[in-house]
Design an enzyme around this catalytic site. Structure first.
Site, PDB file in Angstrom:
ATOM      1  N   LYS A  80       0.687  -1.326  -0.069  1.00 51.29           N
ATOM      2  CA  LYS A  80      -0.133   0.168   0.303  1.00 51.29           C
ATOM      3  C   LYS A  80       1.090   1.004   0.027  1.00 51.29           C
ATOM      4  O   LYS A  80       1.894   1.293   0.475  1.00 51.29           O
ATOM      5  CB  LYS A  80      -0.947   0.001   1.393  1.00 51.29           C
ATOM      6  N   SER A 155      -9.949   1.418   3.492  1.00 53.19           N
ATOM      7  CA  SER A 155      -8.312   1.983   2.025  1.00 53.19           C
ATOM      8  C   SER A 155      -7.723   1.054   1.708  1.00 53.19           C
ATOM      9  O   SER A 155      -6.514   2.166   0.284  1.00 53.19           O
ATOM     10  CB  SER A 155      -8.123   3.222   2.651  1.00 53.19           C
ATOM     11  N   SER A 179      -9.450  -0.538   7.545  1.00 55.08           N
ATOM     12  CA  SER A 179      -8.643  -0.740   6.311  1.00 55.08           C
ATOM     13  C   SER A 179      -8.294  -2.038   5.621  1.00 55.08           C
ATOM     14  O   SER A 179      -8.133  -1.654   4.313  1.00 55.08           O
ATOM     15  CB  SER A 179      -8.402   0.236   5.878  1.00 55.08           C
TER      16      SER A 179
HETATM   17  N1  GLN Z   1     -12.848   3.801   6.684  1.00 55.07           N
HETATM   18  C1  GLN Z   1     -12.837   4.228   7.883  1.00 55.07           C
HETATM   19  C2  GLN Z   1     -12.566   5.381   7.452  1.00 55.07           C
HETATM   20  O1  GLN Z   1     -12.761   6.188   6.797  1.00 55.07           O
HETATM   21  C3  GLN Z   1     -11.406   3.720   8.035  1.00 55.07           C
HETATM   22  C4  GLN Z   1      -9.834   3.600   7.347  1.00 55.07           C
HETATM   23  C5  GLN Z   1      -8.869   2.609   7.705  1.00 55.07           C
HETATM   24  O2  GLN Z   1      -9.133   1.831   8.379  1.00 55.07           O
HETATM   25  N2  GLN Z   1      -7.520   3.241   7.422  1.00 55.07           N
HETATM   26  O3  GLN Z   1     -12.013   6.679   8.479  1.00 55.07           O
END
Ligand code: GLN
Length: 499
Positions: A80, A155, A179
């Site tokens: 990532k 994400s 994420s």
């Molecule tokens: N979807 C969650 C957010 O928007 C979690 C994101 C993540 O785990 N980085 O913050």
């Protein structure tokens, strides 16, 4: 040998150690696959096949020179684009870092290099890891390999799609509120977020420091165990890492046997089966519950009463910490420095900050900075951040009580299968609810794993299907138990056939 890209890390390692294939063969198989498939999927932000070839040749030399080599030797992985790799671009899918070259290696990458891995490329994400669909990337939208009109989740959506579409053997992501697990569920792969403090975060761009944790995305449970073992452990460069005993997860998983299920108490939290859960997902999870019972597990109904506050709690804590972590992007110290339209330097310091941030950050990032700055501002701190921290303690206590009655907890990873691109972008709140089952695990510092357990019909594609993820949560630092239970389930339901 054809189709090497389809194999798992465990299978590839085996063939490498028997000298039946070379790392360069594996790499070539992936390069061809990426060239063929990634133009439609857009999992990668960039590839580096030249470096990959050097890595693969070096790994082949190591393998040729002896039998004792680390588990990821010669294995092509994607990363990532939030992990620093010395000398390479790290953008965090943000315009503000579009010219940022990492000055050092993150500890995860340092360990991967010591493991002789092959670096295939950086994967797409929601800008600064803020999002659940990878639509918040400043560069491109990654598509779900099961249906190119749907999101891969987020994400770490690029990472999940790269594993699901066989564009790498495994991928490293991060999980602040879901994420790793949510995109794993939406793409039909395994995603593991370990206990807070098990993997070093040194050199991972910070979003919300009391929640962020690195995680792995893999084709099966054994691979998740191999990948975790390669990067876990105390790091003096990250004060939040603990001196946990790093176990040989791969060996533990190999030995996981059905008999482990006898008498294992499996907790089913009522709150994870409430309104908003797609009924077809609910019934898949019930099938797993029945399966575990058949294997001898004791099913216990439990309650996590305060998890109904977890989304609200998370969005105060995560945005507050993000507003502070993202202060450093000022146009001077990192990344893009904004210029006047005629190309001249902006004269006032304040103007430079403001214009660089205005042009560099996308809407979701701005929304979170504004929310977090507000929550931390004088007069509001007690009402928001302090209150959220107290509710977090209640959520931790809920889990503690639950683990008095259960050895592991299971439920759905995501309330719905992969949604359509654009379906939730106009309504941030509905997007935030995608993480309703994953967020409390981060708030409680616990390990959680998502694994594919079947599919549901894709309502917009004739004959199409969409994967369903089961989430397993274990007590703190019990990744060995978590992975073993997952492996037993995988042995029973079968590895899900990927796209
Ligand atoms: N979807 C969650 C957010 O928007 C979690 C994101 C993540 O785990 N980085 O913050």
């Amino acid at each position: 040998m054809d189709g090497l890209y389809k194999l798992t890390i465990g299978e590839l390692s085996d063939l490498l150690s028997k000298r039946e294939i070379k790392s360069v063969d594996i790499l070539n198989s992936y390069i061809q696959r990426i060239k063929e498939k990634d133009p439609q999927i857009s999992a990668y932000l960039y590839n580096d096949f030249e470096e990959a070839l050097q890595n693969a040749e070096a790994a082949d030399k190591i393998i040729a020179s002896g039998d004792d080599f680390p588990s990821l030797t010669g294995i092509p992985l994607s990363i990532k684009d939030i992990f620093l790799i010395k000398g390479k671009k790290t953008t965090c899918a943000s315009k503000i870092l579009d010219n940022f070259i990492s000055p050092y290696d993150s500890t995860v990458v340092k360990k991967l290099k010591e493991n002789n891995y092959v670096f295939l490329g950086k994967t797409n994400l929601d800008e600064f890891a803020m999002g659940s669909s990878t639509e918040n990337s400043a560069y491109k939208i990654t598509k779900n390999p099961y249906d190119l009109n749907r999101v891969p989740g987020g994400s770490s959506g690029g990472s999940a799609a790269s594993v699901a579409a066989d564009l790498c053997a495994g991928s490293f992501g991060t999980d602040t509120g879901g994420s790793v697990r949510q995109p794993a569920a939406l793409c039909g792969v395994v995603g593991l977020k370990p206990t807070y403090g098990l993997i070093s975060r040194y050199g991972i761009i910070a979003f919300s420091s009391s929640l962020d944790q690195a995680g792995v995305l893999s084709k099966d449970v054994t691979d998740a165990a191999i990948m975790l073992g390669a990067v876990a452990g105390f790091d003096e460069k990250d004060q939040t890492t603990r001196r946990f005993e790093v176990k040989n997860y791969a060996e533990i998983v190999k030995k996981a046997d059905k008999s482990l299920m006898k008498g294992l108490r499996v907790g089913i939290p009522a709150e994870f089966f409430s309104d908003g859960l797609d009924p077809e997902i609910g019934s898949k999870i019930s099938e797993i519950k029945a399966l575990l019972k058949e294997l001898g597990a004791t099913i216990v109904d439990i309650s996590l009463p305060d998890t109904k506050y977890s989304v609200a709690t998370y969005y105060i804590i995560a945005t507050s910490e993000a507003s502070s972590n993202l202060e450093r992007y000022d146009g001077i110290r990192y990344g893009r420095r904004h210029k006047e339209e005629d190309g001249k330097e902006i004269q006032s310091l304040d103007g430079l900050y403001r214009k660089s941030r205005e042009a560099g950050f996308g809407n979701e990032v701005k929304r979170r900075i504004i929310l977090g700055t507000f929550a931390l501002s004088a007069g509001y701190y007690d009402a928001y951040y302090k209150k959220a921290s107290l509710v977090r303690k209640l959520i931790i206590k809920n889990y503690k009580d639950a683990f008095g009655k259960a050895d592991v907890i299971i439920g759905p990873t995501s309330p719905t299968p992969a949604f359509l691109i654009g379906e939730k972008t106009a309504d941030p709140l509905s997007m935030y609810l995608s993480d309703i089952y994953t967020i409390s695990v981060n708030l409680a510092y616990l390990p959680g794993l998502s694994m594919p357990v079947g599919v549901v019909k894709n309502p917009t594609k004739d004959g199409g299907v969409l994967p369903v993820g089961l989430q397993i949560i274990s007590p703190w630092a019990m990744e060995d138990r978590l992975l073993s239970v997952a492996k037993i389930i995988e042995d029973e339901v079968g590895k899900y056939i990927r796209k």
